[in-house]
Write a protein that holds these residues in place. Sequence first.
Motif, PDB file in Angstrom:
ATOM      1  N   THR A  94       0.833  -1.208   0.000  1.00 12.34           N
ATOM      2  CA  THR A  94       0.000   0.000   0.000  1.00 12.34           C
ATOM      3  C   THR A  94       0.863   1.252   0.000  1.00 12.34           C
ATOM      4  O   THR A  94       0.572   2.219  -0.711  1.00 12.34           O
ATOM      5  CB  THR A  94      -0.954   0.004   1.208  1.00 12.34           C
ATOM      6  OG1 THR A  94      -1.723  -1.194   1.194  1.00 12.34           O
ATOM      7  CG2 THR A  94      -1.881   1.198   1.192  1.00 12.34           C
ATOM      8  N   ALA A  95       1.931   1.254   0.781  1.00 12.07           N
ATOM      9  CA  ALA A  95       2.822   2.411   0.847  1.00 12.07           C
ATOM     10  C   ALA A  95       3.493   2.651  -0.507  1.00 12.07           C
ATOM     11  O   ALA A  95       3.568   3.793  -0.977  1.00 12.07           O
ATOM     12  CB  ALA A  95       3.877   2.210   1.937  1.00 12.07           C
ATOM     13  N   ILE A  96       3.967   1.581  -1.149  1.00 14.55           N
ATOM     14  CA  ILE A  96       4.590   1.722  -2.466  1.00 14.55           C
ATOM     15  C   ILE A  96       3.570   2.230  -3.478  1.00 14.55           C
ATOM     16  O   ILE A  96       3.867   3.115  -4.284  1.00 14.55           O
ATOM     17  CB  ILE A  96       5.220   0.386  -2.918  1.00 14.55           C
ATOM     18  CG1 ILE A  96       6.433   0.060  -2.046  1.00 14.55           C
ATOM     19  CG2 ILE A  96       5.608   0.443  -4.396  1.00 14.55           C
ATOM     20  CD1 ILE A  96       6.995  -1.341  -2.251  1.00 14.55           C
ATOM     21  N   GLY A  97       2.360   1.689  -3.427  1.00 17.94           N
ATOM     22  CA  GLY A  97       1.306   2.151  -4.330  1.00 17.94           C
ATOM     23  C   GLY A  97       1.018   3.632  -4.148  1.00 17.94           C
ATOM     24  O   GLY A  97       0.885   4.377  -5.126  1.00 17.94           O
ATOM     25  N   ALA A  98       0.931   4.083  -2.892  1.00 18.06           N
ATOM     26  CA  ALA A  98       0.671   5.496  -2.615  1.00 18.06           C
ATOM     27  C   ALA A  98       1.810   6.371  -3.125  1.00 18.06           C
ATOM     28  O   ALA A  98       1.575   7.431  -3.716  1.00 18.06           O
ATOM     29  CB  ALA A  98       0.462   5.711  -1.116  1.00 18.06           C
ATOM     30  N   LEU A  99       3.045   5.914  -2.918  1.00 14.98           N
ATOM     31  CA  LEU A  99       4.196   6.674  -3.407  1.00 14.98           C
ATOM     32  C   LEU A  99       4.215   6.735  -4.935  1.00 14.98           C
ATOM     33  O   LEU A  99       4.559   7.771  -5.517  1.00 14.98           O
ATOM     34  CB  LEU A  99       5.495   6.057  -2.886  1.00 14.98           C
ATOM     35  CG  LEU A  99       5.762   6.267  -1.395  1.00 14.98           C
ATOM     36  CD1 LEU A  99       6.987   5.469  -0.957  1.00 14.98           C
ATOM     37  CD2 LEU A  99       5.936   7.746  -1.070  1.00 14.98           C
ATOM     38  N   LEU A 100       3.819   5.659  -5.584  1.00 15.86           N
ATOM     39  CA  LEU A 100       3.742   5.660  -7.049  1.00 15.86           C
ATOM     40  C   LEU A 100       2.662   6.627  -7.545  1.00 15.86           C
ATOM     41  O   LEU A 100       2.845   7.305  -8.560  1.00 15.86           O
ATOM     42  CB  LEU A 100       3.487   4.249  -7.583  1.00 15.86           C
ATOM     43  CG  LEU A 100       4.671   3.286  -7.495  1.00 15.86           C
ATOM     44  CD1 LEU A 100       4.228   1.857  -7.819  1.00 15.86           C
ATOM     45  CD2 LEU A 100       5.795   3.733  -8.402  1.00 15.86           C
ATOM     46  N   ILE A 101       1.553   6.678  -6.823  1.00 19.68           N
ATOM     47  CA  ILE A 101       0.483   7.628  -7.183  1.00 19.68           C
ATOM     48  C   ILE A 101       1.003   9.055  -7.068  1.00 19.68           C
ATOM     49  O   ILE A 101       0.817   9.877  -7.976  1.00 19.68           O
ATOM     50  CB  ILE A 101      -0.768   7.427  -6.297  1.00 19.68           C
ATOM     51  CG1 ILE A 101      -1.447   6.107  -6.638  1.00 19.68           C
ATOM     52  CG2 ILE A 101      -1.733   8.606  -6.440  1.00 19.68           C
ATOM     53  CD1 ILE A 101      -2.511   5.687  -5.639  1.00 19.68           C
ATOM     54  N   VAL A 102       1.672   9.358  -5.968  1.00 17.95           N
ATOM     55  CA  VAL A 102       2.216  10.702  -5.766  1.00 17.95           C
ATOM     56  C   VAL A 102       3.267  11.006  -6.835  1.00 17.95           C
ATOM     57  O   VAL A 102       3.259  12.080  -7.443  1.00 17.95           O
ATOM     58  CB  VAL A 102       2.804  10.857  -4.347  1.00 17.95           C
ATOM     59  CG1 VAL A 102       3.561  12.167  -4.199  1.00 17.95           C
ATOM     60  CG2 VAL A 102       1.700  10.771  -3.301  1.00 17.95           C
ATOM     61  N   GLY A 103       4.149  10.048  -7.088  1.00 18.01           N
ATOM     62  CA  GLY A 103       5.172  10.244  -8.117  1.00 18.01           C
ATOM     63  C   GLY A 103       4.563  10.442  -9.489  1.00 18.01           C
ATOM     64  O   GLY A 103       4.974  11.338 -10.249  1.00 18.01           O
ATOM     65  N   GLY A 104       3.577   9.622  -9.826  1.00 16.98           N
ATOM     66  CA  GLY A 104       2.899   9.753 -11.119  1.00 16.98           C
ATOM     67  C   GLY A 104       2.188  11.078 -11.247  1.00 16.98           C
ATOM     68  O   GLY A 104       2.163  11.684 -12.326  1.00 16.98           O
ATOM     69  N   THR A 105       1.622  11.548 -10.165  1.00 16.58           N
ATOM     70  CA  THR A 105       0.948  12.845 -10.169  1.00 16.58           C
ATOM     71  C   THR A 105       1.927  13.952 -10.507  1.00 16.58           C
ATOM     72  O   THR A 105       1.657  14.816 -11.349  1.00 16.58           O
ATOM     73  CB  THR A 105       0.288  13.119  -8.800  1.00 16.58           C
ATOM     74  OG1 THR A 105      -0.689  12.102  -8.557  1.00 16.58           O
ATOM     75  CG2 THR A 105      -0.364  14.489  -8.762  1.00 16.58           C
ATOM     76  N   PHE A 106       3.096  13.924  -9.871  1.00 13.96           N
ATOM     77  CA  PHE A 106       4.104  14.943 -10.162  1.00 13.96           C
ATOM     78  C   PHE A 106       4.587  14.872 -11.603  1.00 13.96           C
ATOM     79  O   PHE A 106       4.791  15.892 -12.247  1.00 13.96           O
ATOM     80  CB  PHE A 106       5.278  14.848  -9.181  1.00 13.96           C
ATOM     81  CG  PHE A 106       4.971  15.453  -7.841  1.00 13.96           C
ATOM     82  CD1 PHE A 106       4.680  16.806  -7.713  1.00 13.96           C
ATOM     83  CD2 PHE A 106       4.959  14.666  -6.719  1.00 13.96           C
ATOM     84  CE1 PHE A 106       4.382  17.356  -6.483  1.00 13.96           C
ATOM     85  CE2 PHE A 106       4.666  15.207  -5.474  1.00 13.96           C
ATOM     86  CZ  PHE A 106       4.373  16.565  -5.355  1.00 13.96           C
ATOM     87  N   VAL A 107       4.750  13.670 -12.132  1.00 12.23           N
ATOM     88  CA  VAL A 107       5.156  13.515 -13.536  1.00 12.23           C
ATOM     89  C   VAL A 107       4.123  14.156 -14.452  1.00 12.23           C
ATOM     90  O   VAL A 107       4.467  14.853 -15.408  1.00 12.23           O
ATOM     91  CB  VAL A 107       5.364  12.024 -13.894  1.00 12.23           C
ATOM     92  CG1 VAL A 107       5.485  11.836 -15.404  1.00 12.23           C
ATOM     93  CG2 VAL A 107       6.585  11.462 -13.181  1.00 12.23           C
TER      94      VAL A 107
END
Length: 137
Positions: free
Chosen positions: A121-134
Amino acid sequence: MWWIYALLSALFASLTAILAKIGIKGVDTDLATAIRTLVILVLAWSMVFYKHAESGLGGLSRMNWTFLILSGIATGLSWIFYFKALQIGKVSQVAPLDKASVAITILLSVLFLGETLTIKTAIGALLIVGGTFVLIL
């Protein structure tokens, strides 16, 4: 079965952004939010009466009322800010940033609901945040 409803929710949420961007052109965003809210109000109460769920009103506790009202306020504020952002920003930037709420929700569910934060879940959330910034940069 829950995932079918979640996918339908995602589909209609994406349509919301596209339809709203077209519909708010030259319109005050607060007026647009009020019109949207009226439509949702009619649709929601139609579903309640169709299912004969109105009898459940008497069984709501003070806690139910309090948190449903607070949730409604949060929803209303979210829509007001979302429409304002859509009017002045690009849908392709506003929508992903809005969906960053998924990562915020995960964090809040851990803090306030005691849900477990797994590595997945933590990795998924970080990927969402990272993807948002991209997407927004």
